[in-house]
Write an enzyme that holds these catalytic residues in place. Sequence first.
Site, PDB file in Angstrom:
ATOM      1  N   ARG A  48       0.547  -1.062   0.063  1.00  0.00           N
ATOM      2  CA  ARG A  48       0.048  -0.170   0.040  1.00  0.00           C
ATOM      3  C   ARG A  48       0.963   1.236  -0.303  1.00  0.00           C
ATOM      4  NH1 ARG A  48      -4.916  -1.243   4.532  1.00  0.00           N
ATOM      5  NH2 ARG A  48      -5.649  -3.088   3.148  1.00  0.00           N
TER       6      ARG A  48
ATOM      7  N   GLU B  89      -0.357  -9.140  -6.004  1.00  0.00           N
ATOM      8  CA  GLU B  89      -2.021  -9.622  -5.791  1.00  0.00           C
ATOM      9  C   GLU B  89      -1.694 -10.708  -5.811  1.00  0.00           C
ATOM     10  OE1 GLU B  89      -4.731  -8.289  -5.414  1.00  0.00           O
ATOM     11  OE2 GLU B  89      -3.992  -6.645  -5.117  1.00  0.00           O
TER      12      GLU B  89
ATOM     13  N   GLN C 122      -3.817 -16.663  -2.893  1.00  0.00           N
ATOM     14  CA  GLN C 122      -4.291 -17.661  -1.837  1.00  0.00           C
ATOM     15  C   GLN C 122      -3.204 -18.089  -0.246  1.00  0.00           C
ATOM     16  OE1 GLN C 122      -3.962 -20.452  -5.933  1.00  0.00           O
ATOM     17  NE2 GLN C 122      -4.823 -20.916  -4.640  1.00  0.00           N
TER      18      GLN C 122
ATOM     19  N   GLY D 249       2.852 -21.620  -0.898  1.00  0.00           N
ATOM     20  CA  GLY D 249       2.330 -22.937  -0.908  1.00  0.00           C
ATOM     21  C   GLY D 249       1.989 -22.248  -2.596  1.00  0.00           C
TER      22      GLY D 249
END
Length: 297
Positions: free
Chosen positions: A54, A66, A71, A110
């Site tokens: 930000r 993003e 996830q 992940g």
Amino acid sequence: MIPVIGTLDPDQNDRERRLLDAIREQGSTPETIRLFRDLILSHYRAHGRDLPWRRTTDPYRILVSEIMLQQTQVERVAVKYREFLELFPDFESLARAPRSEVLLAWQGMGYNRRAIALQTTAGRVVDEYGGRLPADPDTLATFPGIGKATAAAIVAYAFNMPVVYIETNIRRIFIHFFFQDLEDVRDDEILPLVEQSLPRENPREWYSALMDYGTVLKKRTANPNRRSASYARQSRFEGSDRQVRGRVLALVLEEGTVMEEQVVLRVCENPGRVRKILGDLEKEGFIAESDGAYTCR
């Protein structure tokens, strides 16, 4: 340090209750939309999280954040985001890096396909767009790993573009306020409300505010997204193929070259299951096999 969000102060609690009552009685009117917008923005301006992505409008950095946030929890992303940018500070460095280095930097996040998709996107930006990310959500949605929602989020945060989109936190908030006690709420019912409430002059701030308020609701209410027509419970991670895939890939990355028998012994899983996962990882471009030895591509 990321501030913990989980509660509202007494005044905000009272404002939320009044807003819920007003929407229950009047529905989505210009006045209730205005009150809703004021509530979300006032909470953000008082309690918004200071997140590293930000503090920038750089399209590359917004893209990285993003993809990471798709996830993975915010707290883990905040750490990995800084580390990743130190290694790959721009499109060029990421595009030209060995895949093994990119996957090593991604370990712990992940869903490793995202790392490959991100690197592939960086390559396209360098080769096809002169190193400048296109400021067009339709174009971005054609890049690997970037769907319509992620494309819209990127242009909202990087270019302050007043796009309308839905993701998990946005869906949660609008169902909570505007679809009280209703089931099977469709996204096409929510989208008009997202559009009506969007402040055109500063969508970047608005979507950040929605993200933070969605985090509040996640911690203090039964998940409104369970009443969404598109809700699907996430499958169990422990013992899943996804967990074993992560362990196998991490082993290959750590060792550089490893024999199939070593993978079976080190991962401590059924040999047939490990061989299938090795084959899948090879087909998907993560690893390469030669005479029973596996290396990262």
